[in-house]
Scaffold this active site. Structure first.
Site, PDB file in Angstrom:
ATOM      1  N   GLU A 252       0.762  -1.007  -0.234  1.00  0.00           N
ATOM      2  CA  GLU A 252      -0.270   0.043  -0.008  1.00  0.00           C
ATOM      3  C   GLU A 252       1.101   1.860   0.055  1.00  0.00           C
ATOM      4  O   GLU A 252       1.863   0.726   0.922  1.00  0.00           O
ATOM      5  CB  GLU A 252      -0.888   0.151   0.943  1.00  0.00           C
ATOM      6  CG  GLU A 252      -2.070   1.074   1.069  1.00  0.00           C
ATOM      7  CD  GLU A 252      -3.076   1.443  -0.035  1.00  0.00           C
ATOM      8  OE1 GLU A 252      -2.670   1.912  -0.128  1.00  0.00           O
ATOM      9  OE2 GLU A 252      -3.576   0.283   0.012  1.00  0.00           O
TER      10      GLU A 252
ATOM     11  N   LYS B 129     -12.122   8.162 -16.409  1.00  0.00           N
ATOM     12  CA  LYS B 129     -11.876   9.732 -17.147  1.00  0.00           C
ATOM     13  C   LYS B 129     -10.968   8.057 -18.547  1.00  0.00           C
ATOM     14  O   LYS B 129      -9.806   8.101 -17.796  1.00  0.00           O
ATOM     15  CB  LYS B 129     -11.286  10.799 -16.806  1.00  0.00           C
ATOM     16  CG  LYS B 129     -12.032  11.622 -16.158  1.00  0.00           C
ATOM     17  CD  LYS B 129     -11.783  12.881 -16.205  1.00  0.00           C
ATOM     18  CE  LYS B 129     -12.361  14.210 -15.117  1.00  0.00           C
ATOM     19  NZ  LYS B 129     -11.937  14.579 -14.609  1.00  0.00           N
TER      20      LYS B 129
ATOM     21  N   THR C 211     -16.720  -5.474   1.337  1.00  0.00           N
ATOM     22  CA  THR C 211     -16.351  -4.192   2.438  1.00  0.00           C
ATOM     23  C   THR C 211     -18.214  -3.330   2.708  1.00  0.00           C
ATOM     24  O   THR C 211     -19.498  -3.686   2.135  1.00  0.00           O
ATOM     25  CB  THR C 211     -15.764  -3.370   1.251  1.00  0.00           C
ATOM     26  OG1 THR C 211     -16.800  -2.867   0.098  1.00  0.00           O
ATOM     27  CG2 THR C 211     -15.324  -4.023   1.077  1.00  0.00           C
TER      28      THR C 211
ATOM     29  N   GLU D  31     -19.209  -2.000  -0.523  1.00  0.00           N
ATOM     30  CA  GLU D  31     -19.600  -2.560  -0.884  1.00  0.00           C
ATOM     31  C   GLU D  31     -21.237  -3.273  -0.872  1.00  0.00           C
ATOM     32  O   GLU D  31     -22.486  -3.781  -1.664  1.00  0.00           O
ATOM     33  CB  GLU D  31     -18.680  -3.987  -1.250  1.00  0.00           C
ATOM     34  CG  GLU D  31     -19.542  -5.448  -2.256  1.00  0.00           C
ATOM     35  CD  GLU D  31     -18.436  -6.667  -1.984  1.00  0.00           C
ATOM     36  OE1 GLU D  31     -19.111  -7.405  -3.115  1.00  0.00           O
ATOM     37  OE2 GLU D  31     -17.380  -6.157  -1.729  1.00  0.00           O
TER      38      GLU D  31
ATOM     39  N   ASP E 234      -8.267   1.816  -8.297  1.00  0.00           N
ATOM     40  CA  ASP E 234      -9.002   2.725  -8.732  1.00  0.00           C
ATOM     41  C   ASP E 234      -8.955   2.686 -10.018  1.00  0.00           C
ATOM     42  O   ASP E 234      -8.236   2.604 -11.111  1.00  0.00           O
ATOM     43  CB  ASP E 234      -7.685   4.411  -8.958  1.00  0.00           C
ATOM     44  CG  ASP E 234      -8.540   5.629  -8.575  1.00  0.00           C
ATOM     45  OD1 ASP E 234      -9.120   5.260  -9.511  1.00  0.00           O
ATOM     46  OD2 ASP E 234      -7.777   6.170  -8.574  1.00  0.00           O
TER      47      ASP E 234
END
Length: 244
Positions: A100, A154, A223, A226, A150
């Protein structure tokens, strides 16, 4: 530029990637660190020796690090560490390595692993591509997990998506034959992108068939977001690939 100090004066760790002068790599993340709290600072100060892994850019003996020869699972992008923490308790016969880049999430995970007295989980605060390229031996990992990366919605940002052909080939190289790649996303266009990339990657076979998904496996916790999304009718796609 990210301010490394929060309002209480806690200082976030150094950048989680190698800085090369004159070279700016396209990365799959933006360092929006958020508030780095004193509790998270203490986690880095006190829990890091037991549960952290310092990136050194050299091949690593993970069996020596964990003190045993057990299957190794790597989760890329642990966020706040909910899934890694759950996995470490769900199946203690396996060792878990988290990656992370956002320091507050790493700090929270470190605190949780201390609270759980988990001996089978450690975490890097570093870029996944560099760790995989330089520290993980080829054919070593039993499983790689990538949950809700992620999606870079766009179109002009799609090149920043983590799942790209070059990265997929790197994952194949690090998995042992018979190993497993598990991805999850709640953004259908990204699921389509993952299928485009991974179904065409030599060495990977989609367990559900081409452009197929599986029900959420019991080793991945559901989650909060979720659960909320499903109540609103949003989908979640779990993609499971075997390394052949």
């Amino acid at each position: 530029m990210t301010n490394p100090f929060d309002s209480a004066g806690a200082k976030a760790p150094a950048k989680p990637f190698t800085v090369e002068e004159g070279h700016r790599a396209i990365r799959s993340f933006v360092l929006r660190q958020g508030r780095f709290t004193p509790a998270q600072q203490r986690a880095f100060d006190e829990a890091w020796p037991q549960h952290g892994i310092d990136y050194n850019g050299q091949l690593r003996d993970y069996n020596a690090l964990f003190g045993r020869d057990a299957p190794k699972v790597m989760e890329i992008g642990t966020g706040n560490g909910t899934a890694l923490r759950f996995a470490a308790g769900f199946d203690p016969s396996r060792d878990y390595i988290g990656l992370e880049v956002h320091a507050p999430g790493v700090g929270r995970l470190l605190n949780d692993l201390v609270a759980d007295k988990a001996s089978n989980a450690r975490v890097y605060h570093h870029d996944a591509v560099e760790v995989l390229n330089n520290e993980v031996p080829d054919g070593f990992l039993d499983e790689i997990r990538i949950y809700f990366p992620d999606p870079w919605h766009k179109k002009r940002h799609n090149k920043r998506r983590l799942v790209q052909p070059e990265f997929a080939n790197l994952l194949v190289r690090k998995l042992r034959p018979g190993g497993r790649l598990h991805l999850a996303t709640d953004w259908e266009p990204y699921a389509e992108h993952m299928w485009d990339v991974l179904d065409a990657t030599p060495g990977l076979v989609n367990r559900a068939g081409p452009r197929g998904a599986v029900p959420r496996p019991d080793w991945r916790p559901q989650t909060h977001f979720e659960t909320r999304g499903q109540k609103l009718g949003h989908g979640v796609w779990d993609l499971l690939y075997d390394r052949v």
